[in-house]
Design an enzyme around this catalytic site. Structure first.
Site, short mmCIF file in Angstrom:
data_model
loop_
_atom_site.label_atom_id
_atom_site.label_comp_id
_atom_site.label_asym_id
_atom_site.label_seq_id
_atom_site.Cartn_x
_atom_site.Cartn_y
_atom_site.Cartn_z
N SER A 1 33.04 47.54 -7.52
CA SER A 1 31.79 46.95 -7.99
C SER A 1 31.89 46.50 -9.43
O SER A 1 32.56 47.14 -10.24
CB SER A 1 30.65 47.96 -7.91
OG SER A 1 30.49 48.37 -6.60
N ALA B 1 26.15 43.05 -2.67
CA ALA B 1 25.01 42.43 -3.34
C ALA B 1 25.41 41.81 -4.66
O ALA B 1 26.19 42.40 -5.42
CB ALA B 1 23.92 43.48 -3.57
N ASN C 1 -4.18 -4.11 20.32
CA ASN C 1 -2.77 -4.49 20.32
C ASN C 1 -1.96 -3.48 19.52
O ASN C 1 -2.20 -3.27 18.34
CB ASN C 1 -2.65 -5.89 19.70
CG ASN C 1 -1.21 -6.32 19.47
OD1 ASN C 1 -0.31 -5.84 20.15
ND2 ASN C 1 -1.02 -7.23 18.52
N ARG D 1 0.80 -1.23 0.00
CA ARG D 1 0.00 0.00 0.00
C ARG D 1 0.83 1.28 0.00
O ARG D 1 0.30 2.36 -0.20
CB ARG D 1 -0.97 -0.02 1.20
CG ARG D 1 -2.14 -0.97 0.95
CD ARG D 1 -3.17 -0.86 2.03
NE ARG D 1 -2.73 -1.50 3.26
CZ ARG D 1 -3.24 -1.23 4.46
NH1 ARG D 1 -4.20 -0.33 4.58
NH2 ARG D 1 -2.81 -1.87 5.52
N ASN E 1 32.92 29.00 -8.84
CA ASN E 1 33.70 27.93 -8.23
C ASN E 1 33.89 26.73 -9.15
O ASN E 1 34.66 25.84 -8.84
CB ASN E 1 33.03 27.47 -6.93
CG ASN E 1 31.62 26.96 -7.15
OD1 ASN E 1 30.92 27.45 -8.04
ND2 ASN E 1 31.20 26.00 -6.36
N TYR F 1 25.97 34.15 -4.32
CA TYR F 1 26.29 32.73 -4.22
C TYR F 1 27.73 32.60 -3.73
O TYR F 1 28.66 33.05 -4.39
CB TYR F 1 26.13 32.00 -5.57
CG TYR F 1 26.70 30.60 -5.49
CD1 TYR F 1 26.13 29.66 -4.63
CD2 TYR F 1 27.82 30.22 -6.23
CE1 TYR F 1 26.67 28.39 -4.51
CE2 TYR F 1 28.36 28.95 -6.11
CZ TYR F 1 27.78 28.04 -5.25
OH TYR F 1 28.31 26.78 -5.12
N ARG G 1 23.48 25.41 2.30
CA ARG G 1 23.65 24.02 1.86
C ARG G 1 24.76 23.34 2.63
O ARG G 1 25.49 23.99 3.37
CB ARG G 1 23.89 24.00 0.34
CG ARG G 1 22.65 24.45 -0.45
CD ARG G 1 22.98 24.65 -1.91
NE ARG G 1 23.63 23.46 -2.46
CZ ARG G 1 24.41 23.47 -3.54
NH1 ARG G 1 24.63 24.61 -4.18
NH2 ARG G 1 24.96 22.36 -3.96
N GLN H 1 13.39 -12.92 5.97
CA GLN H 1 12.13 -13.64 5.82
C GLN H 1 11.80 -13.57 4.33
O GLN H 1 11.41 -12.51 3.83
CB GLN H 1 11.02 -12.99 6.66
CG GLN H 1 9.74 -13.82 6.67
CD GLN H 1 8.53 -13.06 7.21
OE1 GLN H 1 8.47 -11.84 7.14
NE2 GLN H 1 7.57 -13.79 7.73
C1 UD1 Z 1 -0.70 -6.47 13.61
C2 UD1 Z 1 -1.24 -7.33 14.76
C3 UD1 Z 1 -2.47 -6.66 15.34
C4 UD1 Z 1 -2.13 -5.24 15.79
C5 UD1 Z 1 -1.52 -4.45 14.65
C6 UD1 Z 1 -1.02 -3.13 15.16
C7 UD1 Z 1 -0.74 -9.67 14.23
C8 UD1 Z 1 -1.25 -10.93 13.70
N1 UD1 Z 1 -1.57 -8.64 14.24
O1 UD1 Z 1 -1.67 -6.47 12.59
O2 UD1 Z 1 -2.94 -7.40 16.45
O3 UD1 Z 1 -3.30 -4.60 16.29
O4 UD1 Z 1 -0.41 -5.15 14.08
O5 UD1 Z 1 -0.57 -2.34 14.11
O6 UD1 Z 1 0.40 -9.61 14.67
N2 UD1 Z 1 5.65 -8.32 9.11
C9 UD1 Z 1 6.75 -9.04 8.69
N3 UD1 Z 1 6.56 -10.26 8.13
C10 UD1 Z 1 5.34 -10.82 8.01
C11 UD1 Z 1 4.22 -10.10 8.45
C12 UD1 Z 1 4.41 -8.84 9.00
O7 UD1 Z 1 7.88 -8.56 8.77
O8 UD1 Z 1 5.26 -11.95 7.51
C13 UD1 Z 1 5.84 -7.00 9.71
C14 UD1 Z 1 5.20 -5.89 8.91
O9 UD1 Z 1 6.16 -5.33 8.02
C15 UD1 Z 1 4.80 -4.88 9.97
C16 UD1 Z 1 4.49 -5.74 11.17
O10 UD1 Z 1 5.15 -6.98 10.96
O11 UD1 Z 1 5.86 -4.03 10.31
C17 UD1 Z 1 3.00 -5.96 11.38
O12 UD1 Z 1 2.46 -6.62 10.28
P1 UD1 Z 1 1.07 -6.20 9.63
O13 UD1 Z 1 0.77 -7.08 8.52
O14 UD1 Z 1 1.06 -4.74 9.39
O15 UD1 Z 1 0.10 -6.55 10.85
P2 UD1 Z 1 -1.37 -6.04 11.06
O16 UD1 Z 1 -2.28 -6.78 10.20
O17 UD1 Z 1 -1.40 -4.55 10.98
#
Ligand code: UD1
Ligand code: CA
Length: 453
Positions: free
Chosen positions: A409, A366, A173, A17, A372, A352, A319, A78
Site C-alpha cells: 500500500s 482503493a 401533412n 429557430r 499514464n 483511475y 470512457r 440549395q
Molecule cells: C411543411 C409542409 C406542411 C407540413 C409540414 C410538416 C410545405 C409547403 N409544407 O411545412 O404541409 O404539414 O411541413 O412538418 O411543404 N426545406 C428545405 N429547403 C427549403 C424549404 C424547406 O430544405 O427551401 C426543408 C426544411 O429544412 C425542413 C423541410 O424542408 O426539413 C420542411 O420545411 P419547413 O419550412 O419546416 O416546412 P413547414 O412550413 O413546416
C-alpha cells in the site's frame, strides 16, 4: 423492394429557430445526428438511392448522411431557400435518372420508420400516383391540412392559405410525400409561388396532379412518427419519444430497468439478456453490455465493452477504449479509460486506470492511480494476472507488474516488478516509544507561552 425508389431528403432549411451555429440536422437524438436517423431509415426501407438537398455545413451533413448504411447518397445544394417544392427540384437531375418511386423525407424528422415508408410505396404499387403520409394532430396549427373527398386526397392546404373550415381539419401533412419517378419532374416544374409565403410549396403537387387526372391518397401514421424539429424544445420532445421507445425495446428484449425514465440510451447501445440497469445511468455512444451484467446507479458509460456478469458502479465512469472481461467489478468513483481488464479482476474504489492492461483476477486496491501521462505522452501500465495492488499506489507508466506480484500500500512504482515479487515503494516507518507524551507536553508549553504574550 422490387421497385426502384429514390429518397429525396430535405436538409437545407436555415433553422433560424434552433439558434445554432451548425446545421439543424447535425443535432442529435439518441446521440445520432437527425440526418443519419433519416437516411438509415430510408436505407432500411430498401431505397435504391438517396438525394440529399443540403444548405449549410454541406460536407459534414453529407458525410453524416452516408454513415451506417450502404445506399449511395448524392448531394445537391440549395443555395437559396425558396420552399419545399424548390428544394426537391434541386435534385431534378438525379430524379431524371429514372426511378419507379420518389419519396420526399425531411432531414429534421427522425422518428419516421421504415414500415410507414413501405406502406406508402405499396400504395403506389397498387395504383396511387401520389401518396401522402398524414397524421391526426392534437393541435393542427401551422401544418398543411389534408383535404379528402370520396377516399381520395384532393388538396393539401397550407395553414396560412387555409379557410376557417379547412383549418378545422385535424388531418395534417406529415411531410413524407411519395410520387411517380416518371411524372416527378413535370409535376414539380408546374409548382408556382403565388401564395402567402411566396414559396414553392411541394404540397401544391396534389392539386396539380388532380388536374391531370392522377389519383392521390393520404395514409395515416402516428403523430409521434411525424414529429419534426424546429426548436431545441422540440428536439428535446423528440429525444423523449425516442428514448421511451429505445428503453421499451430494451426491456422487451430482456433488460431490467428499475426506473426506466432515468436511463439514457444511445442509438447503438447493445444490452444483453438479464442485464439490470439501476436508476440514473447514461449510455453514451459505443457501449455494449454482456448478459447478466449489472450497471449500478449513477454510472456514466461511453465507448465501453462490458463483459457478461460484470458489476459496474455505483458512480463509475467508463470512457472510450474500456474493455472489461466477464465478471469484472468496477466500483464507486472509479474511472477507466482505454484499458483492458481481465476476467474477474476488481477495481472497486476510487481508482483511475488509463492506458492499461490488467490481467485476470487482479485486485486493484482503493485509490490506485495509473500515472499514464508525462505531460507530453501517454504510457502503458501492465498489471499481470492475479496481482494484488495495495491501496493508494501510484503506478508510474511505462511500467509492468508481473503475474502474481504484490505491491505494498502507498507505493509509488516506477520500476518493473517481476512475476510473484513483492514491491514496496514508500518511506520506511519509524516508531518512537513514549514520544507522543513528550510531544503533547511541548505543544501545551508553546500554547501557554503564546497566551501570556
Ligand atoms: C411543411 C409542409 C406542411 C407540413 C409540414 C410538416 C410545405 C409547403 N409544407 O411545412 O404541409 O404539414 O411541413 O412538418 O411543404 N426545406 C428545405 N429547403 C427549403 C424549404 C424547406 O430544405 O427551401 C426543408 C426544411 O429544412 C425542413 C423541410 O424542408 O426539413 C420542411 O420545411 P419547413 O419550412 O419546416 O416546412 P413547414 O412550413 O413546416
Ligand atoms: Ca417544419
Amino acid at each position: 423492394m422490387a421497385r426502384t425508389c429514390l429518397a429525396v431528403v430535405l436538409a437545407a432549411g436555415d433553422a433560424t429557430r434552433m439558434k445554432s451555429s451548425r446545421s439543424k440536422v447535425l443535432h442529435t437524438v439518441g446521440n445520432l445526428p437527425l440526418i443519419a436517423h433519416v437516411t438509415r431509415t430510408a436505407a432500411a426501407a430498401g431505397v435504391s438511392k438517396i438525394a440529399l438537398v443540403v444548405g449549410r455545413d454541406a460536407a459534414l451533413v453529407a458525410e453524416t448522411a452516408r454513415s451506417g448504411h450502404d445506399v449511395p447518397v448524392a448531394t445537391v445544394e440549395q443555395t437559396e431557400r425558396k420552399g419545399t417544392g424548390h428544394a426537391v427540384l434541386m435534385a431534378r437531375e438525379i430524379i431524371n435518372e429514372g426511378f419507379d418511386d420518389i419519396v420526399v423525407l425531411y432531414g429534421d424528422a427522425p422518428l419516421i420508420n421504415p414500415e410507414s415508408l413501405l406502406a406508402a410505396i405499396s400504395q403506389r404499387a397498387s395504383g396511387a400516383d401520389i401518396v401522402v403520409l398524414g397524421f391526426r394532430a392534437a393541435d393542427p396549427t401551422g401544418y398543411g391540412r389534408l383535404i379528402e373527398r370520396d377516399g381520395e386526397l384532393i388538396a393539401i392546404r397550407e395553414h396560412k392559405e387555409a379557410s376557417a373550415d379547412e383549418r378545422a381539419i385535424d388531418f395534417c401533412n406529415g411531410g413524407v410525400i411519395t410520387f411517380s419517378g416518371t411524372e416527378a419532374a413535370s409535376l414539380l416544374e408546374a409548382i408556382g409561388n403565388d401564395n402567402a409565403k411566396g414559396e414553392y410549396y411541394l404540397t401544391d403537387i396534389v392539386e396539380i396532379a388532380r388536374t391531370r387526372g392522377l389519383k392521390c391518397v393520404a395514409i395515416e401514421a402516428s403523430e409521434e412518427d411525424m414529429m419534426g424539429c424546429n426548436t431545441r424544445a422540440e428536439l428535446a420532445e423528440i429525444e423523449a419519444v425516442w428514448q421511451a421507445r429505445a428503453r421499451h425495446a430494451a426491456m422487451l428484449s430482456g433488460v431490467s430497468m428499475i426506473d426506466p425514465a432515468s436511463v439514457f440510451l444511445s442509438h447503438d447501445t447493445e444490452l444483453g439478456n438479464d442485464v439490470t440497469i439501476e436508476p440514473n445511468v447514461w449510455f453514451g455512444p459505443g457501449v455494449s453490455v454482456g448478459a447478466a451484467a449489472t450497471i449500478h446507479a449513477f454510472t456514466h458509460l461511453e465507448g465501453a465493452d462490458i463483459g457478461p456478469g460484470a458489476m459496474i458502479g455505483p458512480f463509475a465512469r467508463l470512457r472510450p477504449g474500456t474493455e472489461l472481461a466477464a465478471k469484472t467489478k468496477v466500483g464507486n468513483f472509479c474511472e477507466i479509460k482505454k484499458a483492458k481488464i481481465g476476467a474477474g479482476a476488481k477495481v472497486n474504489h476510487l481508482s483511475y486506470i488509463g492506458d492499461a492492461v490488467v490481467g485476470a483476477g487482479a485486485n486493484i486496491g482503493a485509490g490506485t492511480i495509473t500515472c499514464n501521462y508525462d505531460g507530453q505522452n501517454k504510457h502503458v501500465t501492465e498489471v499481470g494476472a492475479g496481482t494484488f495492488i495495495g491501496s493508494n499506489s501510484s503506478l508510474v507508466a511505462p511500467v509492468r507488474i508481473g503475474d502474481g506480484a504484490y505491491v505494498g500500500s502507498g507505493s509509488v512504482i516506477t520500476l518493473d516488478v517481476p512475476d510473484n515479487a513483492l514491491a514496496i515503494g514508500r518511506a520506511r516507518q519509524e516508531t518512537k516509544p513514549g514520544r507522543a507524551e513528550r510531544l503533547r507536553e511541548k505543544i501545551a508549553a508553546i500554547k501557554a507561552l503564546t497566551k501570556k504574550a
